[in-house]
Design a protein around this motif. Structure first.
Motif, mmCIF file in Angstrom:
data_model
loop_
_atom_site.group_PDB
_atom_site.id
_atom_site.type_symbol
_atom_site.label_atom_id
_atom_site.label_comp_id
_atom_site.label_asym_id
_atom_site.label_seq_id
_atom_site.Cartn_x
_atom_site.Cartn_y
_atom_site.Cartn_z
ATOM 1 N N ARG A 48 0.825 -1.220 0.000
ATOM 2 C CA ARG A 48 0.000 0.000 0.000
ATOM 3 C C ARG A 48 0.857 1.266 0.000
ATOM 4 N N ILE A 49 1.990 1.195 0.658
ATOM 5 C CA ILE A 49 2.840 2.376 0.734
ATOM 6 C C ILE A 49 4.181 2.146 0.038
ATOM 7 N N GLY A 50 4.264 1.088 -0.753
ATOM 8 C CA GLY A 50 5.479 0.880 -1.546
ATOM 9 C C GLY A 50 6.734 0.646 -0.731
ATOM 10 N N GLN A 51 6.611 -0.193 0.284
ATOM 11 C CA GLN A 51 7.797 -0.481 1.099
ATOM 12 C C GLN A 51 8.034 -1.975 1.214
ATOM 13 N N VAL A 52 9.298 -2.322 1.314
ATOM 14 C CA VAL A 52 9.696 -3.652 1.755
ATOM 15 C C VAL A 52 10.526 -3.441 3.012
ATOM 16 N N GLN A 53 10.115 -4.060 4.089
ATOM 17 C CA GLN A 53 10.813 -3.879 5.362
ATOM 18 C C GLN A 53 11.626 -5.122 5.670
ATOM 19 N N ILE A 54 12.904 -4.899 5.898
ATOM 20 C CA ILE A 54 13.851 -5.993 6.130
ATOM 21 C C ILE A 54 14.352 -5.877 7.563
ATOM 22 N N MET A 55 13.985 -6.845 8.386
ATOM 23 C CA MET A 55 14.291 -6.759 9.814
ATOM 24 C C MET A 55 15.256 -7.866 10.231
ATOM 25 N N TYR A 56 16.305 -7.477 10.908
ATOM 26 C CA TYR A 56 17.304 -8.424 11.404
ATOM 27 C C TYR A 56 17.124 -8.671 12.893
ATOM 28 N N ARG A 57 17.714 -9.780 13.343
ATOM 29 C CA ARG A 57 17.962 -9.992 14.758
ATOM 30 C C ARG A 57 19.387 -9.535 15.006
ATOM 31 N N ALA A 58 19.598 -8.729 16.035
ATOM 32 C CA ALA A 58 20.940 -8.189 16.287
ATOM 33 C C ALA A 58 21.221 -8.148 17.777
ATOM 34 N N ARG A 59 22.513 -8.177 18.101
ATOM 35 C CA ARG A 59 22.960 -8.061 19.495
ATOM 36 C C ARG A 59 23.557 -6.677 19.713
ATOM 37 N N LEU A 60 23.191 -6.041 20.789
ATOM 38 C CA LEU A 60 23.858 -4.799 21.160
ATOM 39 C C LEU A 60 25.261 -5.129 21.641
ATOM 40 N N LEU A 61 26.223 -4.325 21.226
ATOM 41 C CA LEU A 61 27.598 -4.558 21.664
ATOM 42 C C LEU A 61 27.861 -3.892 23.008
ATOM 43 N N SER A 62 26.922 -3.069 23.437
ATOM 44 C CA SER A 62 27.035 -2.371 24.718
ATOM 45 C C SER A 62 25.643 -1.889 25.094
ATOM 46 N N ALA A 63 25.410 -1.744 26.394
ATOM 47 C CA ALA A 63 24.104 -1.252 26.835
ATOM 48 C C ALA A 63 24.067 0.276 26.809
ATOM 49 N N ASP A 64 25.127 0.856 26.299
ATOM 50 C CA ASP A 64 25.252 2.302 26.255
ATOM 51 C C ASP A 64 24.479 2.845 25.051
ATOM 52 N N VAL A 65 23.202 3.122 25.275
ATOM 53 C CA VAL A 65 22.363 3.654 24.202
ATOM 54 C C VAL A 65 21.796 5.008 24.622
#
Lengths: 203, 203
Positions: A121-138
């Motif tokens: 409907r909005i012309g998107q393809v969403q590509i989602m990964y599983r990822a690990r944070l390398l630090s909790a510093d966000v």
């Protein structure tokens, strides 16, 4: 440009977006083509419009999941996963890493492809990964008001920004503990109808 | 518009393509953005360029694989898998089905996602499915000189059109007989270097 996954509504009243073509672009089938394109009536530039790729990730620190509160419209003030438009010159993995950095000042390591959703409907393809944070510093980037590392039980389901955020979290939950699994795609059944957002059954 | 997966070479001598912007588009960082975009010097239209999605499939009839001989440049006369640019309003699966129909007059049923490749150099993400032909009744579409259902042993490796065609076939081969497998992505090692195209080791 980290424009959000998609606006919950669209239509004639939707605000003008930066990539909307000017009024002097007209619809026409170019020579050698088989469908209408937008063509500049002044210089004949053919403005091909193709689906755009949004890349993002479910990023974890132990059992906790990185969420960002949107500082921009649409869905300002709601919670989302770091994700945004892929740029030229990068891979899908690099795009997801960049978005985590830009939206949550997060360093991540991509684990594997979690899901690919078509939002036609909005012309998107969403590509989602599983990822690990390398630090909790966000920390919040310019497009986020706040970031949080939340336990599964504390996910603010009803304040999630987009249906695909609900999908990605539900699929992430189902994939937990698995290292080999087929990529998830658009859900069917109840999970397909996650607007307004809420906690899906069975997660 | 079924433009091919990618030209084997690019650079300043590459022929002008229909979506190349006119000379009066200039590079500039628009307000609120953080990178250079092409902007029309006459009307201020911002020509956002994002990676494009190519969708296609390894389509089988029993043990045989559908290949199409390209009737158009680049790589006219070489063999490829049905694949092309995804259009607005369709899902990735629908795009792959349409390309099989347009390039090989083939009706297919998508089985599952086989691979997703980022080809950053040319701004493409290629999404390749495993699919079953619903009938052996295939024929060249306007962009194909010829179509063929070939046994694995008869694949014309050195006449394949693009490295990603080699990758998709090698990954298809590895996935054979499996119903659940993680989506393949850009290969490393020898398979990453398939130009000129040839039969990869171990397939």
């Amino acid at each position: 440009m980290n424009t959000p996954p998609f606006p919950p509504s669209s239509g004639p009243d939707r605000p003008r977006l930066p990539w909307d073509p000017p009024d002097h672009f007209e619809k026409r089938v170019p020579d050698g083509d088989n469908r209408e394109r937008l063509v500049c009536a002044r210089c004949e530039f053919i403005h091909y419009q193709n689906p755009k790729i949004v890349a993002g990730a479910v990023c974890t620190w132990g059992d906790r999941i990185l969420l960002a509160k949107r500082a921009i419209e649409p869905r300002k003030g709601s919670w989302t996963l770091p994700a945004g438009y892929m740029e030229l010159g990068e891979t899908t993995e690099q795009a997801a890493e960049r978005e985590a950095r830009e939206e949550a000042c997060a360093s991540i390591e991509i684990e594997r492809l979690l899901a690919m959703y078509s939002v036609a409907r909005i012309g998107q393809v969403q590509i989602m990964y599983r990822a690990r944070l390398l630090s909790a510093d966000v920390a919040p980037g310019v497009e986020s008001e706040e970031v949080a590392l939340v336990e599964w039980a504390d996910i603010p389901w009803e304040q999630l920004a987009f249906p695909t955020v609900v999908w990605a979290l539900a699929h992430f939950h189902e994939s937990r503990g698995k290292s080999d699994f087929p990529t998830y795609s658009n859900p069917t059944g109840d999970l397909a109808r996650m607007w307004p957002p809420r906690k899906p059954a069975g997660v």
